[in-house]
Design an enzyme around this catalytic site. Sequence first.
Site, short mmCIF file in Angstrom:
data_model
loop_
_atom_site.label_atom_id
_atom_site.label_comp_id
_atom_site.label_asym_id
_atom_site.label_seq_id
_atom_site.Cartn_x
_atom_site.Cartn_y
_atom_site.Cartn_z
N LYS A 13 7.82 -3.98 1.39
CA LYS A 13 8.46 -2.63 -0.05
C LYS A 13 6.75 -2.02 -0.12
CE LYS A 13 9.50 -5.99 -2.74
NZ LYS A 13 8.66 -7.13 -1.17
N ARG A 88 14.48 -7.47 -10.61
CA ARG A 88 13.90 -8.61 -8.96
C ARG A 88 15.38 -10.17 -9.71
NH1 ARG A 88 8.53 -8.49 -7.51
NH2 ARG A 88 7.97 -10.03 -5.84
N ARG A 127 -2.08 -11.24 5.20
CA ARG A 127 -2.97 -9.77 4.54
C ARG A 127 -4.08 -9.72 3.85
NH1 ARG A 127 1.65 -8.46 0.07
NH2 ARG A 127 1.36 -9.67 -0.32
N ARG A 161 -4.58 -11.62 -1.93
CA ARG A 161 -3.91 -12.11 -3.06
C ARG A 161 -4.57 -13.76 -3.40
NH1 ARG A 161 1.52 -9.10 -3.13
NH2 ARG A 161 1.85 -10.67 -4.22
N ARG A 172 7.66 -17.86 -3.85
CA ARG A 172 8.54 -16.72 -4.05
C ARG A 172 9.38 -16.16 -2.85
NH1 ARG A 172 2.45 -14.12 -2.06
NH2 ARG A 172 4.02 -12.19 -2.37
#
Length: 216
Positions: A13, A88, A127, A161, A172
């Site tokens: 996203k 969400r 990431r 992160r 998640r």
Amino acid sequence: MNLLLMGPPGAGKGTQSKRLEGVFGLVQLSTGDMLRAAVKSGSDLGRKAQAIMERGDLVPDDLIIDMISARIEEPDCANGFILDGFPRTVPQAEALAVMLAEKGGKLDHVIELAVDDDAMVQRITGRYTCAGCGQGYHDEFEKPATEGVCDKCGGTEFTRRADDTEDTVRNRLNAYHEQTAPILAYYKEQGVLKDVDGMADIDAVTDQLKGVIGGA
Ligand code: AP5
């Protein structure tokens, strides 16, 4: 034009929103980025959100709805925006519908990035981001041209992160399937939901999105 990109953590996203911003002259509204900025600034919202985010749970709807309703009133949103990470939950989707109706706007496209959960753990744990300009990279799928140097700003400091650990990613993913996926049915009923193959490579996903958005 207002877009909503849907998909579980790691679906792409954020990566695709940043690419589409320039193509369509829209602004990316990432509730995750806004919350991380609030945590960094030490604001009241940030203090409430920090532990929740580190567990991989969802921040309460009322805090998120207040945050996004203020953001979409800002002048840079006048030409349209790309929602990344909001709504969400069904109450968030309903609140968004009210906000848009009050502005005389609507969601022009709701696009699901369809992906396999198993691949998302690898995407997220690989990431990292340039500490200087925020450009995103991946250990395997999106490396800078010169190792250790940001393509965009030349920076050499990178960050990961706090919620990108394997355990938190799995939580998640659960939160997505339990609380967020029901929104897909909500948008399907309204006839605005489309999907693209989010397992294709990054450029191919961008091309699919441009095809869906441009062809409306
Ligand atoms: P948020 O920041 O929104 O995180 P997320 O939804 O978990 O999404 P990610 O940013 O992890 O994934 P992405 O789909 O953007 O993937 P990306 O493009 O980076 O939310 C974080 C937390 O904030 C939540 O857990 C919650 O606590 C809170 N929160 C936020 N919004 C909320 C809300 N509305 N309500 C309540 N709480 C909220 O891609 C991932 C990696 O994969 C990158 O390295 C990329 O290079 C790579 N990649 C991307 N696409 C491909 C591809 N096609 N092939 C190969 N690699 C790819």
